[in-house]
Design a protein around this motif. Structure first.
Motif, short mmCIF file in Angstrom:
data_model
loop_
_atom_site.label_atom_id
_atom_site.label_comp_id
_atom_site.label_asym_id
_atom_site.label_seq_id
_atom_site.Cartn_x
_atom_site.Cartn_y
_atom_site.Cartn_z
N ILE A 85 20.39 -70.62 1.97
CA ILE A 85 19.21 -70.26 1.57
C ILE A 85 18.63 -68.90 2.17
CG2 ILE A 85 16.42 -70.70 2.26
CD1 ILE A 85 17.00 -73.68 1.49
N ILE A 86 18.97 -69.08 3.72
CA ILE A 86 18.93 -67.81 4.30
C ILE A 86 19.69 -66.55 3.84
CG2 ILE A 86 19.26 -66.55 6.67
CD1 ILE A 86 18.99 -69.25 7.87
N HIS A 87 21.05 -66.73 3.39
CA HIS A 87 22.13 -65.72 2.95
C HIS A 87 21.28 -65.06 1.56
CE1 HIS A 87 25.89 -63.54 2.04
NE2 HIS A 87 25.64 -63.89 0.89
N VAL A 88 20.95 -66.01 0.58
CA VAL A 88 20.49 -65.59 -0.63
C VAL A 88 19.33 -65.01 -0.42
CG1 VAL A 88 19.53 -66.28 -2.95
CG2 VAL A 88 21.55 -67.34 -1.97
N THR A 89 18.31 -65.34 0.44
CA THR A 89 16.88 -64.68 0.59
C THR A 89 17.23 -63.26 1.31
OG1 THR A 89 15.91 -66.85 0.91
CG2 THR A 89 14.60 -65.08 1.67
N MET A 90 18.05 -63.11 2.37
CA MET A 90 18.31 -61.89 2.93
C MET A 90 19.23 -60.74 2.01
SD MET A 90 18.08 -62.62 6.91
CE MET A 90 19.52 -63.77 6.97
N THR A 91 19.76 -61.46 1.11
CA THR A 91 20.71 -60.50 0.36
C THR A 91 20.30 -60.27 -1.02
OG1 THR A 91 22.12 -62.27 -0.40
CG2 THR A 91 22.85 -61.10 1.72
N ALA A 92 19.36 -60.91 -1.59
CA ALA A 92 18.74 -60.74 -2.86
C ALA A 92 18.08 -59.36 -3.33
CB ALA A 92 17.83 -62.00 -3.38
N THR A 93 18.42 -58.61 -4.10
CA THR A 93 17.63 -57.52 -4.43
C THR A 93 16.21 -57.86 -4.44
OG1 THR A 93 19.50 -56.69 -5.53
CG2 THR A 93 17.59 -55.35 -5.86
N LEU A 94 15.74 -58.80 -5.10
CA LEU A 94 14.38 -59.14 -5.08
C LEU A 94 13.68 -58.90 -3.88
CD1 LEU A 94 12.09 -60.76 -6.84
CD2 LEU A 94 13.20 -62.95 -6.27
N HIS A 95 14.07 -59.31 -2.77
CA HIS A 95 13.60 -59.29 -1.52
C HIS A 95 14.15 -58.01 -0.53
CE1 HIS A 95 12.23 -63.39 -2.32
NE2 HIS A 95 13.47 -63.82 -2.52
N LEU A 96 14.58 -57.12 -1.19
CA LEU A 96 14.95 -55.95 -0.34
C LEU A 96 13.86 -55.28 0.27
CD1 LEU A 96 17.34 -54.22 0.35
CD2 LEU A 96 16.95 -53.03 -1.66
N GLY A 97 12.54 -55.16 -0.48
CA GLY A 97 11.38 -54.68 0.11
C GLY A 97 10.72 -55.30 1.09
#
Length: 210
Positions: free
Chosen positions: A172-184
């Protein structure tokens, strides 16, 4: 023999000094502009070492980033362990204890999002036997094991399940911190997203154990 020992000692000191200069130069440049906008030549110039010398410590720019981020990752895990350990000794919830461990790591990775995303990508998809990646993966396993240990307070959840849950949480941490969706997103916003998903995971297993 004493003279030879002295030469070895001076050589090791010189190597340690060069490594520190390279690390300091890479850390500051990557923080200033992001890894993608920095060249290895710029790092070698700021460190005041020849480019060939730099490549003896890190063969690629990605390895330079891993060297820098490994130190930050290690310090963030230590900070999280201290915080979660204090909460575990109190009546804090499992969710609060786990978030105390996760929060410094999230802040570390999101301090410079480009660098953090690339670091996680390199750890997951790079050569696991390369020296710096291997060291980073060892820290990742330490982090995951610490999460699993905090989950021991869940009712009727055995060790194998705790290990699996820890893997789910780190995913969960990995996906959340690397997903373009959450980049900003800010570190605080990322932390809130992770907490909401963590709460869902823990509530599900508390129902199973009840």
């Amino acid at each position: 023999m004493a003279q030879q020992s002295g030469l070895v000692g001076r050589r090791e000191k010189a190597m340690a000094d060069k490594r520190k200069r390279i690390m300091d130069a890479a850390r500051s440049l990557f923080a200033e502009r992001g890894m993608g906008h920095v060249t290895t030549q710029e790092v070698s110039d700021r460190a005041d070492v020849a480019i060939g010398t730099l490549f003896r410590y890190a063969a690629t720019k990605a390895e330079l980033l891993i060297m820098v981020q490994n130190e930050k990752f290690r310090a963030a895990i230590d900070e999280g362990l201290a915080a979660s350990g204090s909460l575990s000794a109190s009546d804090a919830s499992t969710e609060d204890a786990v978030m105390a461990l996760l929060s410094p790591v999230i802040d570390c990775v999101r301090e410079q999002p480009e660098n953090g995303r690339r670091y996680l990508h390199e750890l997951v998809f790079g050569d696991p036997v390369e020296e710096h990646r291997s060291a980073g993966l060892a820290e990742a396993w330490r982090f995951e094991a610490a999460i699993a240990d905090l989950l021991r307070t869940l009712p009727d959840v055995d060790q194998a399940t705790r290990v699996t849950l820890a893997r789910v949480i780190t995913s969960i941490i990995h996906v959340t911190m690397t997903a373009t969706l959450h980049l900003g997103d800010t570190p605080g916003e990322v932390t809130a997203i992770v907490r909401s998903q963590l709460a869902a995971v823990l509530r599900g297993h508390e129902r199973v154990g009840s």
